[in-house]
Design a protein around this motif. Structure first.
Motif, PDB file in Angstrom:
ATOM      1  N   GLU A  91      80.913 -57.327 -33.218  1.00  0.00           N
ATOM      2  CA  GLU A  91      82.251 -56.914 -32.771  1.00  0.00           C
ATOM      3  C   GLU A  91      82.134 -55.980 -31.568  1.00  0.00           C
ATOM      4  O   GLU A  91      82.892 -56.083 -30.604  1.00  0.00           O
ATOM      5  CB  GLU A  91      82.995 -56.221 -33.910  1.00  0.00           C
ATOM      6  N   ALA A  95      83.456 -56.812 -27.748  1.00  0.00           N
ATOM      7  CA  ALA A  95      84.406 -55.919 -27.083  1.00  0.00           C
ATOM      8  C   ALA A  95      83.858 -55.420 -25.752  1.00  0.00           C
ATOM      9  O   ALA A  95      84.594 -55.312 -24.767  1.00  0.00           O
ATOM     10  CB  ALA A  95      84.757 -54.753 -27.993  1.00  0.00           C
ATOM     11  N   SER A 112      89.354 -50.583 -32.274  1.00  0.00           N
ATOM     12  CA  SER A 112      90.188 -51.581 -32.933  1.00  0.00           C
ATOM     13  C   SER A 112      90.561 -51.004 -34.297  1.00  0.00           C
ATOM     14  O   SER A 112      90.113 -49.912 -34.659  1.00  0.00           O
ATOM     15  CB  SER A 112      89.439 -52.908 -33.095  1.00  0.00           C
ATOM     16  N   SER A 113      91.331 -51.727 -35.052  1.00  0.00           N
ATOM     17  CA  SER A 113      91.698 -51.240 -36.384  1.00  0.00           C
ATOM     18  C   SER A 113      90.493 -51.233 -37.327  1.00  0.00           C
ATOM     19  O   SER A 113      90.484 -50.532 -38.333  1.00  0.00           O
ATOM     20  CB  SER A 113      92.819 -52.095 -36.965  1.00  0.00           C
ATOM     21  N   GLU A 114      89.452 -51.989 -36.989  1.00  0.00           N
ATOM     22  CA  GLU A 114      88.264 -52.095 -37.840  1.00  0.00           C
ATOM     23  C   GLU A 114      87.095 -51.216 -37.398  1.00  0.00           C
ATOM     24  O   GLU A 114      86.261 -50.843 -38.217  1.00  0.00           O
ATOM     25  CB  GLU A 114      87.784 -53.555 -37.872  1.00  0.00           C
TER      26      GLU A 114
END
Length: 146
Positions: A91, A95, A112-114
């Protein structure tokens, strides 16, 4: 079939805590970094700190459930982010590939939200942190994860 199972066991990489990993991997991270491991227990979480002779410091923050919800680092070189970010490394690199600023980045922030990753510095002075926003214990300020 048995040979395939045996090969998978051989291909399994060394255990590492990394984001989302568990406490069992922290000792493996200390051994991989050739560092001394110390722990601090707070009411909401534990900090396992690895310090090396070269001046590298890595902190792994574990919730009471034993899961690593944050990592931070500082030192003369960047640590192995693939190891520290664990399964979230893909991830992170995805990004990074979408950043619109060309050239070298002195500091990077991926959010991000994660996953949140903040990293920066220059030769012999790097620092950063990464955390999983949904796993940070309630009442803990992310600014304290350094």
């Amino acid at each position: 079939m048995l040979a395939l199972v045996a090969m998978n066991a051989l291909w399994a990489g060394p255990a590492c805590a990394g984001l989302g990993g568990d406490a069992a991997g922290v000792a493996a991270d200390g051994a991989e970094l050739h560092g001394a491991l110390s722990s601090t227990s707070l009411p909401e979480y534990e900090i396992d700190e690895i310090t090396t002779d070269t001046g590298m410091r890595v902190r792994e923050y574990l919730g009471r459930d034993g899961v690593v919800f944050a990592v931070s680092w500082s030192g003369p070189v960047l640590p192995d982010l693939q190891r520290l970010l664990g399964t979230h490394y893909v991830e992170y690199t995805t990004a990074l590939a979408t950043l619109t600023r060309p050239g070298l980045h002195r500091s990077v922030r991926i959010a991000s939200s994660e996953l949140v990753v903040e990293s920066g510095g220059h030769l012999r002075a790097y620092a950063g942190r990464a955390y999983l926003p949904t796993r940070v214990p309630a009442g803990i300020a992310t600014a304290d994860l350094r």
